[in-house]
Design an enzyme around this catalytic site. Structure first.
Site, short mmCIF file in Angstrom:
data_model
loop_
_atom_site.label_atom_id
_atom_site.label_comp_id
_atom_site.label_asym_id
_atom_site.label_seq_id
_atom_site.Cartn_x
_atom_site.Cartn_y
_atom_site.Cartn_z
N ASN A 107 0.90 -1.12 -0.10
CA ASN A 107 -0.02 -0.02 -0.04
C ASN A 107 0.84 1.21 -0.03
O ASN A 107 2.04 1.15 0.21
CB ASN A 107 -0.94 -0.17 1.14
CG ASN A 107 -0.15 -0.13 2.50
OD1 ASN A 107 0.44 0.85 3.02
ND2 ASN A 107 -0.47 -1.42 3.10
N ASP B 201 -4.68 -6.23 4.82
CA ASP B 201 -5.77 -7.13 4.96
C ASP B 201 -5.68 -8.61 4.52
O ASP B 201 -6.23 -9.58 5.02
CB ASP B 201 -7.18 -6.53 4.61
CG ASP B 201 -7.43 -5.16 5.51
OD1 ASP B 201 -6.83 -5.34 6.67
OD2 ASP B 201 -8.16 -4.35 5.16
N LYS C 112 1.20 -21.88 -8.85
CA LYS C 112 -0.22 -21.95 -8.01
C LYS C 112 -1.10 -20.90 -8.36
O LYS C 112 -2.33 -21.12 -7.65
CB LYS C 112 0.41 -21.93 -6.64
CG LYS C 112 1.05 -23.19 -6.22
CD LYS C 112 1.42 -23.31 -4.62
CE LYS C 112 2.20 -24.74 -4.75
NZ LYS C 112 2.99 -24.60 -3.23
N PHE D 67 -5.01 3.12 14.51
CA PHE D 67 -5.30 4.15 13.67
C PHE D 67 -6.33 3.58 12.50
O PHE D 67 -6.39 2.46 12.42
CB PHE D 67 -3.91 4.48 12.83
CG PHE D 67 -2.85 5.56 13.52
CD1 PHE D 67 -2.57 5.58 14.80
CD2 PHE D 67 -2.76 6.63 12.80
CE1 PHE D 67 -2.02 6.51 15.30
CE2 PHE D 67 -2.20 7.81 13.23
CZ PHE D 67 -1.60 7.81 14.56
N LYS E 298 -13.02 -3.48 18.66
CA LYS E 298 -11.78 -3.91 19.13
C LYS E 298 -11.18 -3.41 20.60
O LYS E 298 -10.05 -3.83 20.86
CB LYS E 298 -10.57 -3.55 17.96
CG LYS E 298 -10.86 -3.95 16.76
CD LYS E 298 -9.73 -4.08 15.67
CE LYS E 298 -10.16 -4.74 14.31
NZ LYS E 298 -9.35 -4.51 13.40
#
Ligand SMILES: Cc1cc2nc3c(=O)[nH]c(=O)nc-3n(C[C@H](O)[C@H](O)[C@H](O)COP(=O)(O)O)c2cc1C
Length: 396
Positions: A209, A278, A288, A322, A340
């Protein structure tokens, strides 16, 4: 950051003296009152006019200068300094410091200094490695001076080796450590995650990212400057490593999880600012990757939820996450805080100019269980300070 602080720079006759102009300029931009003492030989390398123009203060080079602006300049300048840095420190000046010689303005002033002193040796490798220089360095360490390790590389004399003066941004960090903040995080153990993760698809390609790590490194620098014992778990970024922090460099989300997991239990405060992937490719070799109608289809699987797993064993520590959202920033961040079981979420919107990845500024909203604080655009250093200021209100 340095408003009201007096910084005394000593400059000696080393070729790296030109780099100290950059340091002086950086200090002035942070609102420090910078005073400079140069040796006569330093002035053969760079003109004092450069430092007078940058700092707005007269460069002093003579104990008996009747125009220095002080009645007894060497005592006054020593007393008003909050921190002293000699950069570059010549072999000659180090020898004088080691032996208490006071035959010029800088060496005389140094005997009267009580503030923290950073000595930055810079010289040819053979001069540095000479037994006399090494013994002198050991001696000044024993007086309590901090000796900044010289860098290695191509030297101005044409040799390659150890003896280079570190760049101004590195030297600045020592001064910020010594003078910028109260040590209000002293005794606290702080773990920070920063940067992106990279998930390999095959030996050449990877998923990642846009995170550059700037926010996380600003957090680590802020915590170090405030006296915390810092562990920084960082994905691959191109930033100078924070001083005095234990840095653990990782690549994948799994490696980041393992590093956090290994150090989590001893922490008082954990701030997870890394942009962790993620998903990761389920298989990491090209054979594969499934082919569907002749086109490659990438199968992904979820990576470990680091923040989620750590919050399950939160204990008494302060846990801050964050969140980076493209829409519904407040709602999504508040939901994440609840889900969380976090103490705090720092939210930043990817849609606002001056916030998010790669920029030097950020626009953050600090969300706790009963407060939402929207802050204006500010530097990532200032945003990091706000984050720890807020955390400290929970610890007292
Ligand atoms: C071009 C040039 C570059 C020099 N660079 C260095 C240096 O990087 N480090 C050092 O210790 N001495 C260096 N020297 C030698 C010092 O200038 C010399 O030892 C001098 O006596 C130091 O004086 P000071 O400590 O009063 O400034 C250099 C000399 C010249 C001519």
């Amino acid at each position: 950051m340095l408003t009201g602080k007096h910084i005394l720079l000593g400059i000696t006759g080393g070729i790296a003296a030109y780099k100290t102009a950059n340091l002086a300029s950086m200090l002035v931009k942070l609102h420090a009152d910078v005073h400079v003492i140069m040796t006569k030989n330093a002035q053969k390398i760079i003109s004092p006019v450069v430092f007078e123009a940058l700092t707005g203060n007269k460069v002093v080079d003579d104990v008996f200068d009747r125009d220095s602006g002080y009645p007894v300049a060497h005592i006054a300048m020593a007393h008003e300094a909050d921190v002293v840095m000699i950069a570059p420190a010549s072999a000659n000046m180090i020898a004088k410091l080691a032996n208490g010689i006071a035959d010029d303005m800088l060496s005389t002033t140094m005997l009267a200094v009580t503030a923290p002193v950073y000595v930055v040796p810079a010289m040819n490798t053979y001069m540095l490695e000479h037994a006399a220089t090494q013994a002198n360095i050991e001696k000044i360490r024993s007086y309590g001076y901090h000796v900044v390790e010289p860098a290695s590389g191509y030297l101005a004399c044409g040799d390659t080796g150890k003896g280079k003066m570190p760049e101004a941004d590195v030297l600045l960090e020592y001064i910020l450590y010594a003078a910028a903040y109260e040590k209000d995080l002293s005794g606290k153990k702080v773990l920070i995650t920063a940067g992106p993760t990279k998930e390999p698809l095959d030996p050449v390609r990877f998923l990642t990212n846009h995170s550059t790590g700037k926010m996380g490194y600003a957090l680590a620098n802020n915590a170090v400057r405030r006296g915390a014992q810092v562990v920084l778990v960082t994905g691959p970024v191109r930033l100078p490593l924070p001083l005095y922090a234990q840095v653990i460099q990782v690549t994948t989300a799994q490696e980041m999880y393992e590093a956090v997991d290994a150090h989590y239990d001893e922490q008082d405060i954990v701030v997870m600012s890394a942009a962790v992937a993620d998903y990761r490719p389920k298989y990491t070799s090209e054979e594969k990757i499934k082919k569907k109608d002749g086109a490659a289809v990438l199968e992904l699987e979820r990576t470990k939820d680091i923040l989620g797993s750590m919050s399950e064993r939160k204990g008494g520590r302060f846990l801050c996450g964050f969140s980076m959202e493209t829409e519904h920033m407040l709602e999504n961040s508040k939901a994440k805080l609840e889900r969380k079981n976090l103490d705090m979420i720092v939210a930043n919107s990817l849609r606002m100019e001056g916030a998010g990845f790669g920029t030097d500024t950020n626009i953050i909203t600090i969300i706790t269980k009963d407060q939402v604080r929207e802050l204006p655009k500010m530097s990532k250093d200032e945003a990091a300070k706000e984050v720890f200021d807020q955390i400290l209100t929970f610890l007292h």
